[in-house]
Design a protein around this motif. Structure first.
Motif, PDB file in Angstrom:
ATOM      1  N   THR A 236      -6.199  -8.044 -17.300  1.00 31.93           N
ATOM      2  CA  THR A 236      -5.825  -8.070 -18.388  1.00 31.93           C
ATOM      3  C   THR A 236      -4.877  -8.762 -18.698  1.00 31.93           C
ATOM      4  OG1 THR A 236      -5.526  -6.412 -20.493  1.00 31.93           O
ATOM      5  CG2 THR A 236      -4.574  -5.963 -18.362  1.00 31.93           C
ATOM      6  N   VAL A 237      -4.657  -9.119 -19.951  1.00 27.43           N
ATOM      7  CA  VAL A 237      -3.418 -10.260 -20.071  1.00 27.43           C
ATOM      8  C   VAL A 237      -2.257  -9.817 -20.569  1.00 27.43           C
ATOM      9  CG1 VAL A 237      -4.245 -11.271 -22.314  1.00 27.43           C
ATOM     10  CG2 VAL A 237      -3.322 -12.788 -20.499  1.00 27.43           C
ATOM     11  N   GLY A 238      -2.174  -8.648 -21.054  1.00 23.99           N
ATOM     12  CA  GLY A 238      -1.010  -8.306 -21.940  1.00 23.99           C
ATOM     13  C   GLY A 238      -0.445  -6.990 -21.406  1.00 23.99           C
ATOM     14  N   LYS A 239       0.237  -6.053 -22.381  1.00 21.94           N
ATOM     15  CA  LYS A 239       1.088  -4.854 -22.081  1.00 21.94           C
ATOM     16  C   LYS A 239       0.012  -3.852 -21.072  1.00 21.94           C
ATOM     17  CE  LYS A 239       3.887  -5.186 -25.923  1.00 21.94           C
ATOM     18  NZ  LYS A 239       4.119  -4.631 -27.215  1.00 21.94           N
ATOM     19  N   GLU A 240      -1.154  -3.912 -21.166  1.00 23.07           N
ATOM     20  CA  GLU A 240      -2.096  -2.926 -20.449  1.00 23.07           C
ATOM     21  C   GLU A 240      -1.990  -2.954 -18.929  1.00 23.07           C
ATOM     22  OE1 GLU A 240      -3.119  -4.069 -24.520  1.00 23.07           O
ATOM     23  OE2 GLU A 240      -3.148  -5.461 -22.903  1.00 23.07           O
ATOM     24  N   ASN A 241      -1.450  -4.265 -18.336  1.00 20.54           N
ATOM     25  CA  ASN A 241      -1.195  -4.231 -17.060  1.00 20.54           C
ATOM     26  C   ASN A 241      -0.163  -3.037 -16.717  1.00 20.54           C
ATOM     27  OD1 ASN A 241      -2.828  -5.929 -15.354  1.00 20.54           O
ATOM     28  ND2 ASN A 241      -1.679  -7.592 -16.623  1.00 20.54           N
ATOM     29  N   ALA A 242       1.171  -3.135 -17.495  1.00 21.75           N
ATOM     30  CA  ALA A 242       1.978  -2.286 -17.431  1.00 21.75           C
ATOM     31  C   ALA A 242       1.607  -0.742 -17.522  1.00 21.75           C
ATOM     32  CB  ALA A 242       3.290  -2.370 -18.535  1.00 21.75           C
ATOM     33  N   VAL A 243       0.757  -0.581 -18.539  1.00 20.19           N
ATOM     34  CA  VAL A 243       0.141   0.933 -18.759  1.00 20.19           C
ATOM     35  C   VAL A 243      -0.631   1.118 -17.490  1.00 20.19           C
ATOM     36  CG1 VAL A 243      -1.632   1.977 -20.132  1.00 20.19           C
ATOM     37  CG2 VAL A 243      -0.041   0.438 -21.320  1.00 20.19           C
ATOM     38  N   ILE A 244      -1.235   0.425 -16.776  1.00 22.36           N
ATOM     39  CA  ILE A 244      -2.142   0.890 -15.728  1.00 22.36           C
ATOM     40  C   ILE A 244      -0.833   1.252 -14.572  1.00 22.36           C
ATOM     41  CG2 ILE A 244      -3.317  -0.087 -13.520  1.00 22.36           C
ATOM     42  CD1 ILE A 244      -4.696  -1.888 -15.637  1.00 22.36           C
ATOM     43  N   ALA A 245      -0.111   0.375 -14.402  1.00 17.60           N
ATOM     44  CA  ALA A 245       1.167   0.650 -13.276  1.00 17.60           C
ATOM     45  C   ALA A 245       1.829   2.088 -13.771  1.00 17.60           C
ATOM     46  CB  ALA A 245       2.026  -0.356 -13.141  1.00 17.60           C
ATOM     47  N   LEU A 246       2.050   2.300 -15.179  1.00 18.23           N
ATOM     48  CA  LEU A 246       2.951   3.571 -15.476  1.00 18.23           C
ATOM     49  C   LEU A 246       2.038   4.798 -15.486  1.00 18.23           C
ATOM     50  CD1 LEU A 246       4.798   1.917 -18.430  1.00 18.23           C
ATOM     51  CD2 LEU A 246       5.877   2.544 -16.135  1.00 18.23           C
ATOM     52  N   SER A 247       0.729   4.484 -15.623  1.00 18.87           N
ATOM     53  CA  SER A 247      -0.031   5.684 -15.836  1.00 18.87           C
ATOM     54  C   SER A 247      -0.278   6.070 -14.145  1.00 18.87           C
ATOM     55  CB  SER A 247      -1.313   5.487 -16.311  1.00 18.87           C
ATOM     56  OG  SER A 247      -1.111   5.323 -17.672  1.00 18.87           O
ATOM     57  N   ARG A 248      -0.496   5.177 -13.307  1.00 22.07           N
ATOM     58  CA  ARG A 248      -0.771   5.319 -11.824  1.00 22.07           C
ATOM     59  C   ARG A 248       0.308   6.102 -11.319  1.00 22.07           C
ATOM     60  NH1 ARG A 248       0.555   0.215  -8.167  1.00 22.07           N
ATOM     61  NH2 ARG A 248       2.605   1.048  -9.160  1.00 22.07           N
ATOM     62  N   ASP A 249       1.773   5.736 -11.614  1.00 26.23           N
ATOM     63  CA  ASP A 249       2.787   6.442 -11.285  1.00 26.23           C
ATOM     64  C   ASP A 249       3.103   7.952 -11.529  1.00 26.23           C
ATOM     65  OD1 ASP A 249       3.055   4.196  -9.799  1.00 26.23           O
ATOM     66  OD2 ASP A 249       5.104   3.575 -10.274  1.00 26.23           O
ATOM     67  N   THR A 250       2.632   8.081 -12.975  1.00 26.48           N
ATOM     68  CA  THR A 250       2.678   9.320 -13.475  1.00 26.48           C
ATOM     69  C   THR A 250       1.659  10.435 -12.772  1.00 26.48           C
ATOM     70  OG1 THR A 250       3.307   8.572 -16.051  1.00 26.48           O
ATOM     71  CG2 THR A 250       2.269  10.544 -15.694  1.00 26.48           C
ATOM     72  N   LEU A 251       0.709   9.759 -12.389  1.00 23.16           N
ATOM     73  CA  LEU A 251      -0.331  10.637 -11.454  1.00 23.16           C
ATOM     74  C   LEU A 251       0.106  10.719 -10.062  1.00 23.16           C
ATOM     75  CD1 LEU A 251      -3.757   9.107 -12.793  1.00 23.16           C
ATOM     76  CD2 LEU A 251      -2.739  11.259 -13.403  1.00 23.16           C
ATOM     77  N   ARG A 252       0.965  10.042  -9.506  1.00 20.31           N
ATOM     78  CA  ARG A 252       1.761  10.016  -8.515  1.00 20.31           C
ATOM     79  C   ARG A 252       0.647   9.651  -7.319  1.00 20.31           C
ATOM     80  NH1 ARG A 252       5.743  15.480  -8.047  1.00 20.31           N
ATOM     81  NH2 ARG A 252       7.067  15.096  -9.861  1.00 20.31           N
ATOM     82  N   TRP A 253      -0.085   8.624  -7.689  1.00 24.28           N
ATOM     83  CA  TRP A 253      -1.191   8.093  -6.854  1.00 24.28           C
ATOM     84  C   TRP A 253      -0.541   6.711  -6.132  1.00 24.28           C
ATOM     85  CZ3 TRP A 253      -6.226   5.257  -8.970  1.00 24.28           C
ATOM     86  CH2 TRP A 253      -6.919   5.147  -7.757  1.00 24.28           C
ATOM     87  N   ASN A 254      -0.255   6.841  -5.057  1.00 25.37           N
ATOM     88  CA  ASN A 254       0.285   5.609  -4.496  1.00 25.37           C
ATOM     89  C   ASN A 254      -0.465   4.529  -3.729  1.00 25.37           C
ATOM     90  OD1 ASN A 254       2.244   4.049  -3.194  1.00 25.37           O
ATOM     91  ND2 ASN A 254       2.437   5.402  -1.647  1.00 25.37           N
ATOM     92  N   VAL A 255      -1.108   3.932  -4.760  1.00 26.15           N
ATOM     93  CA  VAL A 255      -2.068   2.655  -4.448  1.00 26.15           C
ATOM     94  C   VAL A 255      -1.588   1.572  -4.818  1.00 26.15           C
ATOM     95  CG1 VAL A 255      -4.041   4.181  -3.896  1.00 26.15           C
ATOM     96  CG2 VAL A 255      -3.534   3.104  -6.233  1.00 26.15           C
ATOM     97  N   PRO A 256      -1.815   0.397  -4.360  1.00 27.95           N
ATOM     98  CA  PRO A 256      -1.376  -0.963  -4.853  1.00 27.95           C
ATOM     99  C   PRO A 256      -2.215  -1.293  -5.902  1.00 27.95           C
ATOM    100  CG  PRO A 256      -2.599  -1.214  -2.802  1.00 27.95           C
ATOM    101  CD  PRO A 256      -2.566   0.170  -3.026  1.00 27.95           C
ATOM    102  N   LEU A 257      -1.576  -2.428  -6.632  1.00 30.49           N
ATOM    103  CA  LEU A 257      -2.096  -2.849  -7.721  1.00 30.49           C
ATOM    104  C   LEU A 257      -1.991  -4.329  -7.717  1.00 30.49           C
ATOM    105  CD1 LEU A 257      -3.094  -2.718 -10.906  1.00 30.49           C
ATOM    106  CD2 LEU A 257      -0.375  -2.981 -11.577  1.00 30.49           C
ATOM    107  N   VAL A 258      -3.210  -5.062  -7.835  1.00 30.03           N
ATOM    108  CA  VAL A 258      -3.363  -6.437  -7.497  1.00 30.03           C
ATOM    109  C   VAL A 258      -4.166  -6.813  -8.682  1.00 30.03           C
ATOM    110  CG1 VAL A 258      -3.647  -6.079  -5.129  1.00 30.03           C
ATOM    111  CG2 VAL A 258      -5.435  -6.307  -6.498  1.00 30.03           C
ATOM    112  N   GLY A 259      -4.006  -8.285  -8.880  1.00 29.91           N
ATOM    113  CA  GLY A 259      -4.902  -9.023  -9.778  1.00 29.91           C
ATOM    114  C   GLY A 259      -4.460 -10.452  -9.942  1.00 29.91           C
ATOM    115  N   GLY A 260      -4.936 -11.012 -11.014  1.00 29.90           N
ATOM    116  CA  GLY A 260      -4.648 -12.310 -11.308  1.00 29.90           C
ATOM    117  C   GLY A 260      -3.294 -12.702 -11.704  1.00 29.90           C
ATOM    118  N   TRP A 261      -3.070 -13.948 -12.256  1.00 29.02           N
ATOM    119  CA  TRP A 261      -1.809 -14.270 -12.603  1.00 29.02           C
ATOM    120  C   TRP A 261      -0.804 -13.582 -13.581  1.00 29.02           C
ATOM    121  CZ3 TRP A 261      -0.027 -18.459 -16.113  1.00 29.02           C
ATOM    122  CH2 TRP A 261      -0.888 -18.949 -17.227  1.00 29.02           C
TER     123      TRP A 261
END
Length: 406
Positions: A236-261
């Motif tokens: 995704t190209v916008g704020k949704e990338n941040a939503v993914i990371a923040l939601s992941r950390d809220t769940l305390r799910w410690n997995v890496p986030l990768v993607g395109g540029w």
């Protein structure tokens, strides 16, 4: 006079010289020599301006340098700038305006969906289009290569996805959850990730689709965790990338986030804050002065635009290189009679090597190839302390030498 100006331009540019200081305005062209009009189109306002404005600035920096030493055969390059607002209907209307205003070529598009809605305009009017940002694989695949007027100086998503998947496999992360938005960019990116995984005899452990504007992705992340995913691949190209990371950390799910540029964009790095730390992404250019060309470019950009940091360095660097590739193609048109078909043929057979900021461009295009960037030019970036740097020390060392197309 014209011959002397042309000789100056040719010597400077053929040697790969970058003018690393603010250049004064060039004098007007000799009487009767009209400026060469080049279109620029992108999202210069709205949410996608984070990378649209650096793209425009990269173009302006290159054009100012070129005009300062005489332009093309004594003719200034005049930019015709259009804001597509990251909206397909607006992009289409602005593209039609460019065609009516007589531009000889256009540099532009950051958003895949906007580009796809506008490509027919450039193709039908035989106006070469050089895309410095929009990465969706379909952008350079819409028309048969030998007929296409659409060129690109950016890594298409098919290259980015395969590059990142190869790294995931090396790290042992083979259970991949793919989170892709429902735009044309997300759709094509998801297809590219699936293809890259399939080439490794893998398939996604989980796939989530979501619209732009979503503010919580906890539910699909829980499902991805339940599916045993080891890593999240975002498209995704916008704020949704941040939503993914923040939601992941809220769940305390410690997995890496990768993607395109887009994981190198301020929307993600600033929006996710500490949750962005460690994210990995495909890059063609990292804003570190790793060699003379890059140092010169970064210094010139900082002086001209009075900034210490480029919001999206890849957008600026790729656009800067796109302008010089366009100029180098003009070297083959000695008569000064620039038409779309003649310029297309020149782009497909660049007469001299351009030693660029992102890469060394020897034969970036051909009648059968419209993408200038290859996997050999890619590096893996990583967010560290709020900035993007090299994920691997060996990439930093390799980046001392600008890569060629392989």
């Amino acid at each position: 006079m014209i011959a002397r100006l042309w000789f100056t331009v040719f010597c400077l540019l053929a040697a790969g010289t970058a003018i690393a200081q603010e250049t004064p305005a060039a004098p007007p062209p000799p009487a009767g020599m009209a400026a060469l009009r080049v279109g620029v189109i992108g999202p210069f306002s709205g949410p996608s301006a984070d990378f649209g404005v650096p793209m425009l600035n990269g173009v302006r920096l290159a054009v100012d340098e070129i005009n300062a030493v005489g332009g093309y055969l004594g003719r200034r390059i005049e930019l015709v700038v259009k804001d597509d607002e990251a909206t397909p209907p607006v992009g289409l209307a602005r593209s039609q305006e460019l065609a009516k205003e007589g531009v000889v070529a256009t540099i532009g598009f950051c958003n895949t969906g906007v580009a796809m809605a506008s490509l027919d305009v450039f193709q039908s009017h035989k106006i070469p289009l050089i895309v410095p940002c929009a990465a969706g694989s379909p952008v350079t695949a819409k028309f048969p290569p030998d007929e296409s007027y659409v060129f690109r100086v950016a890594a298409r998503d098919g290259i980015q996805a395969a590059f990142v998947v190869d790294d995931l496999v090396k790290r042992g992360w083979t259970r991949v959850a793919v989170f892709a938005d429902t735009t044309a960019y997300g759709e094509s990116g998801l297809a590219d990730v699936r293809a890259a995984l399939s080439a490794r005899k893998l398939e996604p452990a989980y796939v989530a689709r979501f619209p732009l504007g979503v503010t919580d992705l906890s539910a699909p992340l829980k499902a991805a965790r339940a599916a045993g995913a080891q890593v999240i691949f975002s498209y995704t190209v916008g704020k949704e990338n941040a939503v993914i990371a923040l939601s992941r950390d809220t769940l305390r799910w410690n997995v890496p986030l990768v993607g395109g540029w887009p994981l190198s964009f301020p929307f993600f790095i600033q929006g996710a804050g500490a949750s962005a730390e460690g994210a990995l992404m495909a890059q063609t250019f990292i804003a570190e002065p790793s060699n003379e060309r890059r140092s010169s470019f970064l210094a010139a950009y900082a002086r001209k635009f009075n900034t210490r940091r480029i919001p999206v360095p890849m957008a600026a660097a790729q656009a800067y290189d796109a302008v010089y590739i366009l100029l180098y193609s003009l070297f083959a048109i000695r008569t000064g009679e620039v038409t779309g078909p003649v310029l297309k043929a020149a782009l497909e057979d660049l007469p001299r090597t351009y030693y660029g900021v992102v890469a060394t461009y020897e034969r970036p295009f051909s009648p059968s190839e419209k993408d200038a960037i290859t996997p050999s030019m890619m590096v893996l970036g990583q967010v560290r302390k709020g900035a993007v740097t090299f994920a691997y020390p060996e990439d930093a060392r390799r980046n001392l030498f600008v890569q060629r197309k392989k």
